[in-house]
Design a protein around this motif. Structure first.
Motif, PDB file in Angstrom:
ATOM      1  N   LEU A 103       0.829  -1.201   0.000  1.00  0.00           N
ATOM      2  CA  LEU A 103       0.000   0.000   0.000  1.00  0.00           C
ATOM      3  C   LEU A 103       0.867   1.256   0.000  1.00  0.00           C
ATOM      4  N   VAL A 104       1.967   1.231   0.719  1.00  0.00           N
ATOM      5  CA  VAL A 104       2.885   2.369   0.718  1.00  0.00           C
ATOM      6  C   VAL A 104       3.479   2.555  -0.673  1.00  0.00           C
ATOM      7  N   ARG A 107       0.867   4.089  -2.916  1.00  0.00           N
ATOM      8  CA  ARG A 107       0.697   5.520  -2.621  1.00  0.00           C
ATOM      9  C   ARG A 107       1.857   6.334  -3.190  1.00  0.00           C
ATOM     10  N   GLU A 108       3.048   5.810  -3.118  1.00  0.00           N
ATOM     11  CA  GLU A 108       4.208   6.503  -3.696  1.00  0.00           C
ATOM     12  C   GLU A 108       4.075   6.608  -5.211  1.00  0.00           C
ATOM     13  N   LEU A 110       1.251   6.543  -6.984  1.00  0.00           N
ATOM     14  CA  LEU A 110       0.179   7.489  -7.281  1.00  0.00           C
ATOM     15  C   LEU A 110       0.648   8.928  -7.103  1.00  0.00           C
ATOM     16  N   ALA A 111       1.390   9.196  -6.040  1.00  0.00           N
ATOM     17  CA  ALA A 111       1.903  10.545  -5.798  1.00  0.00           C
ATOM     18  C   ALA A 111       2.879  10.960  -6.894  1.00  0.00           C
ATOM     19  N   VAL A 116      -4.180  11.843  -6.997  1.00  0.00           N
ATOM     20  CA  VAL A 116      -4.451  12.067  -5.584  1.00  0.00           C
ATOM     21  C   VAL A 116      -5.780  11.450  -5.179  1.00  0.00           C
ATOM     22  N   ARG A 117      -5.876  11.182  -3.913  1.00  0.00           N
ATOM     23  CA  ARG A 117      -7.082  10.609  -3.321  1.00  0.00           C
ATOM     24  C   ARG A 117      -8.101  11.720  -3.079  1.00  0.00           C
ATOM     25  N   PRO A 124      -9.194   2.471   1.032  1.00  0.00           N
ATOM     26  CA  PRO A 124      -7.771   2.648   0.743  1.00  0.00           C
ATOM     27  C   PRO A 124      -7.514   2.619  -0.769  1.00  0.00           C
ATOM     28  N   GLU A 125      -6.411   3.149  -1.165  1.00  0.00           N
ATOM     29  CA  GLU A 125      -6.090   3.284  -2.584  1.00  0.00           C
ATOM     30  C   GLU A 125      -5.954   1.959  -3.314  1.00  0.00           C
ATOM     31  N   ASP A 126      -5.789   0.871  -2.606  1.00  0.00           N
ATOM     32  CA  ASP A 126      -5.617  -0.405  -3.292  1.00  0.00           C
ATOM     33  C   ASP A 126      -6.930  -1.135  -3.509  1.00  0.00           C
ATOM     34  N   LYS A 134      -8.713   5.506 -10.921  1.00  0.00           N
ATOM     35  CA  LYS A 134      -7.458   6.219 -11.167  1.00  0.00           C
ATOM     36  C   LYS A 134      -7.046   6.105 -12.629  1.00  0.00           C
TER      37      LYS A 134
END
Length: 140
Positions: A103-104, A107-108, A110-111, A116-117, A124-126, A134
Motif C-alpha cells: 500500500l505504501v 501511494r508513492e 500514485l503521488a 491524488v485521493r 484505501p487506494e488499493d 485512477k
C-alpha cells in the motif's frame, strides 16, 4: 485531456471503466440497473463477439435483478463475515513487513504520477474500484 476531446471509442472505454469501478465499489442501485437494462447495444465489429454477448447478458440480468438480492450477494462475496470470498483490496490486508508494504508503494506511485485521493473517499487506494477510477481519471 477533457472528456469532450475523447474519440468515441476512447469515451466508450472510459465509460466502461467507470461502470466497472462503480460495480466493484458498491452493490448496484435500482437506478443503475434500470439504466443498464435500457442501454443500447455495444458497437462491435462482430455483433456475436464474446464482449457483445456479455453486454447483452449484463443488460438482461440488470432488467431482471432484485436490488436487495444483489446487495446481499455483493456483501457475501466482497465484504463477508470474517474473510470475504473475493477481496477487492490489493495489499491493505496482505501480510507484509515494515520494509515491504504494497500500500505504501502504491501511494508513492500514485503521488509520483500526481494521482491524488479524493477527500470524501474512505476506501484505501488499493481497492479495485479506486484503481479503475485512477486509470479513468488518468485517461481523462
Amino acid at each position: 485531456m477533457s472528456a469532450e476531446a475523447l474519440e468515441p471509442e476512447e469515451q466508450a472505454r472510459a465509460n466502461l471503466y467507470g461502470l466497472l469501478a462503480r460495480l466493484f465499489y458498491a452493490p448496484p442501485e435500482r437506478e443503475l440497473l434500470a439504466s443498464l437494462a435500457a442501454s443500447g447495444e455495444i458497437a462491435a465489429a462482430d455483433a456475436h463477439s464474446a464482449f457483445a454477448a456479455a453486454w447483452r447478458a449484463l443488460k438482461s440480468a440488470a432488467a431482471a435483478a432484485d436490488v436487495e438480492a444483489l446487495r446481499e450477494e455483493y456483501e457475501g462475496v466482497f465484504v463477508g463475515t470474517g474473510k470475504a470470498e473475493v477481496t477487492l483490496y490489493g495489499g491493505a490486508y496482505a501480510v507484509r513487513t515494515a520494509l515491504d508494504n504494497p500500500l505504501v508503494k502504491l501511494r508513492e506511485f500514485l503521488a509520483a504520477n500526481r494521482l491524488v485521493r479524493r477527500d470524501n473517499v474512505a476506501e484505501p487506494e488499493d481497492h479495485l474500484a479506486a484503481k479503475i477510477q485512477k486509470v479513468l481519471e488518468h485517461l481523462l
